[in-house]
Design a protein around this motif. Structure first.
Motif, PDB file in Angstrom:
ATOM      1  N   VAL A 224      64.570  21.690  56.618  1.00 14.41           N
ATOM      2  CA  VAL A 224      63.928  21.655  54.694  1.00 14.41           C
ATOM      3  C   VAL A 224      62.534  21.959  54.288  1.00 14.41           C
ATOM      4  CG1 VAL A 224      64.565  20.694  52.567  1.00 14.41           C
ATOM      5  CG2 VAL A 224      66.360  21.042  54.572  1.00 14.41           C
ATOM      6  N   GLU A 225      61.758  20.569  55.173  1.00 16.69           N
ATOM      7  CA  GLU A 225      60.435  20.983  54.964  1.00 16.69           C
ATOM      8  C   GLU A 225      59.909  22.764  55.722  1.00 16.69           C
ATOM      9  OE1 GLU A 225      58.781  17.622  55.908  1.00 16.69           O
ATOM     10  OE2 GLU A 225      58.884  16.296  54.690  1.00 16.69           O
TER      11      GLU A 225
ATOM     12  N   ALA B 275      53.578  36.732  47.679  1.00 14.13           N
ATOM     13  CA  ALA B 275      54.115  38.119  46.784  1.00 14.13           C
ATOM     14  C   ALA B 275      53.245  38.519  45.788  1.00 14.13           C
ATOM     15  CB  ALA B 275      55.787  37.309  46.454  1.00 14.13           C
ATOM     16  N   GLU B 276      52.894  37.045  45.275  1.00 13.33           N
ATOM     17  CA  GLU B 276      52.017  36.924  44.089  1.00 13.33           C
ATOM     18  C   GLU B 276      51.064  37.736  43.654  1.00 13.33           C
ATOM     19  OE1 GLU B 276      51.740  33.085  43.303  1.00 13.33           O
ATOM     20  OE2 GLU B 276      53.273  32.263  42.048  1.00 13.33           O
TER      21      GLU B 276
ATOM     22  N   ALA C 288      59.131  29.331  52.681  1.00 11.51           N
ATOM     23  CA  ALA C 288      59.430  29.790  50.696  1.00 11.51           C
ATOM     24  C   ALA C 288      58.365  30.255  49.915  1.00 11.51           C
ATOM     25  CB  ALA C 288      60.630  29.744  50.547  1.00 11.51           C
ATOM     26  N   LYS C 289      57.684  28.894  49.867  1.00  5.71           N
ATOM     27  CA  LYS C 289      56.207  28.233  48.929  1.00  5.71           C
ATOM     28  C   LYS C 289      55.269  29.673  49.971  1.00  5.71           C
ATOM     29  CE  LYS C 289      52.658  25.849  47.364  1.00  5.71           C
ATOM     30  NZ  LYS C 289      52.657  24.197  47.912  1.00  5.71           N
TER      31      LYS C 289
END
Length: 208
Positions: A188-189, A202-203, A195-196
């Motif tokens: 999960v981490e 993307a930003e 994802a982060k």
């Protein structure tokens, strides 16, 4: 008148001759001191007394009286001896009866003593038998209790081993679950970090 000496000699010889067959017969029969002998002596005494009186011979009369007195004394002695013999026989019979009674009583006492000894031995054997049975029952009971205690201990040991094994298995499962949780947390981490990172990229692309 008095008898002449020769006549006395003849008289005495005649008396001896007259009683000789009787004396011989009594001697052969063992009756020299019997009632028949006393009768003969009394007859001789009577003959001497009667002859002394008849011929006025004081010596013969005295001999007759003396013979009668001696005969009575011998008869009395014979009677006393016979009476003593009777008393002795009765006493001997009583002694024999007393001895037999004492022997019978002693035998009865010995019989009763032997009977009591046998009864005592029997009671002793019965007590020993009961004691042995009681001891055997106690031993069997103790053995059963010991066997039961061993079975309980063995069961408790099995339960303890089983519980230990189950606890070990639960511990292993818990560790496996923890490891899985840690792995899932790591995933999960990792996913979150990925994802982060994607969002940042993307930003950054959007600004340019």
């Amino acid at each position: 008148m008095a008898l002449r000496p020769v006549s006395k000699t003849i008289f005495n010889s005649s008396l001896k001759l007259a009683r000789a067959p009787f004396d011989v017969a009594l001697g052969a029969l063992g009756g020299s001191d019997s009632q028949a002998q006393h009768l003969i002596d009394r007859a001789e005494a009577g003959a001497r007394s009667a002859t002394g009186i008849l011929f006025r011979d004081e010596e013969l009369r005295e001999e007759g009286r003396a013979t009668q007195l001696a005969t009575r004394e011998r008869e009395r002695a014979t009677y006393l001896r016979e009476e003593a013999e009777v008393i002795d026989r009765v006493a001997e019979e009583r002694r024999e009866q007393a001895a037999e009674a004492a022997a019978a009583e002693a035998a009865e006492v010995r019989r009763k003593a032997e009977q009591e000894r046998r009864k005592a031995d029997k009671r002793k054997r019965e007590r020993e038998s009961r004691a042995a049975k009681t001891e055997q029952v106690k031993k069997e009971k103790a053995a059963k209790q010991a066997e039961k205690a061993r079975e309980v201990a063995a069961k408790a040991d099995r339960v303890a081993k089983l519980e230990k094994l189950e606890a070990k298995e639960e511990s292993i499962k818990a560790k496996e679950k923890a490891a899985a949780s840690e792995r899932r947390a790591g995933l999960v981490e990792d996913a979150a970090a990925e994802a982060k990172a994607k969002r940042k990229n993307a930003e950054g692309n959007g600004k340019g």
